[in-house]
Design an enzyme around this catalytic site. Structure first.
Site, short mmCIF file in Angstrom:
data_model
loop_
_atom_site.label_atom_id
_atom_site.label_comp_id
_atom_site.label_asym_id
_atom_site.label_seq_id
_atom_site.Cartn_x
_atom_site.Cartn_y
_atom_site.Cartn_z
N TYR A 74 -11.12 100.52 42.18
CA TYR A 74 -11.74 99.22 42.51
C TYR A 74 -12.01 99.10 44.00
O TYR A 74 -12.86 98.32 44.43
CB TYR A 74 -10.87 98.06 42.03
CG TYR A 74 -9.60 97.88 42.81
CD1 TYR A 74 -8.42 98.47 42.40
CD2 TYR A 74 -9.61 97.14 43.99
CE1 TYR A 74 -7.26 98.32 43.15
CE2 TYR A 74 -8.47 96.99 44.74
CZ TYR A 74 -7.30 97.59 44.31
OH TYR A 74 -6.17 97.47 45.07
N GLN A 109 -5.61 83.48 52.07
CA GLN A 109 -5.09 84.66 51.36
C GLN A 109 -6.14 85.78 51.37
O GLN A 109 -5.87 86.87 50.92
CB GLN A 109 -4.75 84.27 49.92
CG GLN A 109 -3.67 83.21 49.81
CD GLN A 109 -3.61 82.61 48.42
OE1 GLN A 109 -2.98 83.16 47.52
NE2 GLN A 109 -4.33 81.52 48.22
N ASN A 110 -7.33 85.46 51.88
CA ASN A 110 -8.44 86.41 51.85
C ASN A 110 -8.35 87.42 52.99
O ASN A 110 -8.00 87.06 54.10
CB ASN A 110 -9.78 85.65 51.90
CG ASN A 110 -9.90 84.71 50.73
OD1 ASN A 110 -9.19 84.82 49.74
ND2 ASN A 110 -10.80 83.73 50.85
N HIS A 127 -2.46 87.63 53.94
CA HIS A 127 -2.54 88.95 53.28
C HIS A 127 -3.26 89.97 54.15
O HIS A 127 -3.69 91.02 53.68
CB HIS A 127 -3.22 88.82 51.92
CG HIS A 127 -2.44 88.00 50.95
ND1 HIS A 127 -3.02 87.35 49.89
CD2 HIS A 127 -1.13 87.69 50.89
CE1 HIS A 127 -2.09 86.68 49.22
NE2 HIS A 127 -0.94 86.86 49.82
N CYS A 156 1.28 105.06 65.25
CA CYS A 156 1.10 103.98 66.22
C CYS A 156 1.22 104.51 67.64
O CYS A 156 2.25 105.10 68.00
CB CYS A 156 2.16 102.90 65.98
SG CYS A 156 2.16 101.58 67.20
N ALA A 240 -17.05 75.74 45.92
CA ALA A 240 -16.68 75.37 47.30
C ALA A 240 -17.90 75.22 48.19
O ALA A 240 -17.97 74.30 49.01
CB ALA A 240 -15.74 76.43 47.86
N1 APR Z 1 -15.64 77.96 44.61
C1 APR Z 1 -14.31 77.59 44.54
N2 APR Z 1 -13.40 78.22 43.74
C2 APR Z 1 -13.86 79.21 42.94
C3 APR Z 1 -15.23 79.62 42.94
C4 APR Z 1 -16.13 78.94 43.81
N3 APR Z 1 -17.42 79.26 43.90
N4 APR Z 1 -15.36 80.63 42.03
C5 APR Z 1 -14.11 80.84 41.49
N5 APR Z 1 -13.22 79.99 42.04
C6 APR Z 1 -11.78 79.85 41.77
C7 APR Z 1 -11.29 80.36 40.43
O1 APR Z 1 -11.44 79.37 39.42
C8 APR Z 1 -9.81 80.63 40.72
O2 APR Z 1 -9.02 79.47 40.50
O3 APR Z 1 -11.08 80.60 42.73
C9 APR Z 1 -9.80 80.96 42.21
C10 APR Z 1 -9.58 82.44 42.53
O4 APR Z 1 -8.30 82.80 42.10
P1 APR Z 1 -7.80 84.31 42.28
O5 APR Z 1 -8.87 85.22 41.90
O6 APR Z 1 -6.49 84.41 41.59
O7 APR Z 1 -7.63 84.45 43.86
P2 APR Z 1 -6.43 84.04 44.81
O8 APR Z 1 -5.79 82.77 44.40
O9 APR Z 1 -6.93 84.12 46.17
O10 APR Z 1 -5.40 85.26 44.57
C11 APR Z 1 -4.27 85.33 45.36
O11 APR Z 1 -3.78 87.53 44.58
O12 APR Z 1 -4.52 89.53 43.92
C12 APR Z 1 -3.93 88.89 44.95
O13 APR Z 1 -3.92 89.48 47.21
C13 APR Z 1 -4.74 88.95 46.22
O14 APR Z 1 -4.99 87.20 47.89
C14 APR Z 1 -5.04 87.48 46.51
C15 APR Z 1 -3.96 86.75 45.75
#
Ligand code: APR
Length: 262
Positions: A74, A109-110, A127, A156, A240
């Site tokens: 991936y 978290q991004n 993260h 390092c 968003a």
């Molecule tokens: N705008 C807002 N929210 C959205 C949109 C959008 N256009 N599209 C999808 N979403 C929402 C989804 O409904 C979901 O609730 O964003 C959320 C994404 O959730 P995840 O994919 O679980 O992402 P995240 O919460 O950031 O995951 C946390 O998990 O895998 C690890 O390290 C990775 O930082 C990540 C962490």
């Protein structure tokens, strides 16, 4: 989405003293980066990565680096999307709230660097950041061009520790400096704006609960229900990139005319 919800959220934000935003993969979906879970999620398609990714890295950092350089699995698709992505109106909306001193801090978290690219300054990347490297011994961060990949793993230049991507692997502890900032900012927060996160992965997923436990306000922006929805003061159901600019306009309108009915 009705204006009344946006106005209620605007009122809650303006009535708060210390607003912090917690963002997740959802805020970058409109920038062409897939979320991890739910519809169209990377893990939904590829399965969640092994929870001991970091232990595997430590067991053989050379092999792990070779896989990273080859972009196997991936990571190929993810890094292609990360390298081509640009901030969207949601990222810029949060930058504007920061410039208005309405948003006091941003925890993301991004790993995609898009908040920084949109101009956010008061930000913690819990993260890590895909465009940076980090020493696992002294936590020094490096730009890729500062570290030669001729021999793998790289070491390092400051302490001789092993260098890895700055992104935090499953099973890896959050770097202490970033974690402390996130905990301090959550400690000051009386209103948390949750944008595009399923609030699934700890320790980040624990921050909204801390705010709630001290009767702080939780506002969620997500097109779908999440684990946190029942505990939020208001859920703005939408993308968003569409919702946040409207929220900022609503807040700005009030800032300009304090007598407005908001
Ligand atoms: N705008 C807002 N929210 C959205 C949109 C959008 N256009 N599209 C999808 N979403 C929402 C989804 O409904 C979901 O609730 O964003 C959320 C994404 O959730 P995840 O994919 O679980 O992402 P995240 O919460 O950031 O995951 C946390 O998990 O895998 C690890 O390290 C990775 O930082 C990540 C962490």
């Amino acid at each position: 989405m009705e204006n009344s919800n946006i106005e209620r959220a605007g009122r809650l934000i303006l009535a708060s003293k210390y607003v912090v935003s917690l963002t997740g993969a959802g805020i970058s979906v409109e920038s062409g980066i897939r979320p991890f879970r739910g519809p169209g999620g990377l893990w939904t398609e590829y399965g969640e990565p092994p929870m001991d990714g970091y232990q595997r890295f430590l067991a053989d950092p050379k092999a792990s680096w070779e896989r990273r350089v080859k972009r196997e699995g991936y990571t190929g698709e993810l890094y292609k999307a990360l390298e081509g992505a640009k901030p969207n109106p949601a990222h810029y909306a949060l930058t504007e709230l920061e410039e208005l001193r309405i948003l006091r801090y941003l925890i993301t978290q991004n790993i995609d660097n898009l908040h920084r690219a949109a101009g956010s300054k008061d930000i913690a990347e819990i993260h890590g950041n895909f465009s940076k490297l980090r020493c696992i011994q002294c936590d020094s961060r490096y730009e890729p061009e500062e570290i030669s990949l001729e021999t793998l793993p790289p070491y390092c230049p400051r302490c001789g520790g092993i260098i890895k991507s700055d992104t935090v692997m499953f099973g890896e502890p959050i770097p202490a400096d970033v974690l402390k900032i996130c905990q301090d900012e959550t400690g000051k927060c009386d209103c948390m704006l949750l944008v595009g996160t399923s609030a699934f992965v700890y320790p980040a997923a624990g921050f909204p609960w801390e705010v709630r436990e001290k009767e702080g306000v939780l506002i969620e922006v997500d097109p779908y229900e999440t684990e946190l929805t029942p505990f939020c003061n208001i859920s703005l159901r939408g993308k968003a990139g569409e919702v946040l600019p409207r929220l900022v306009e609503c807040i700005k309108a009030n800032l300009q005319e304090p007598e407005s009915p908001l």
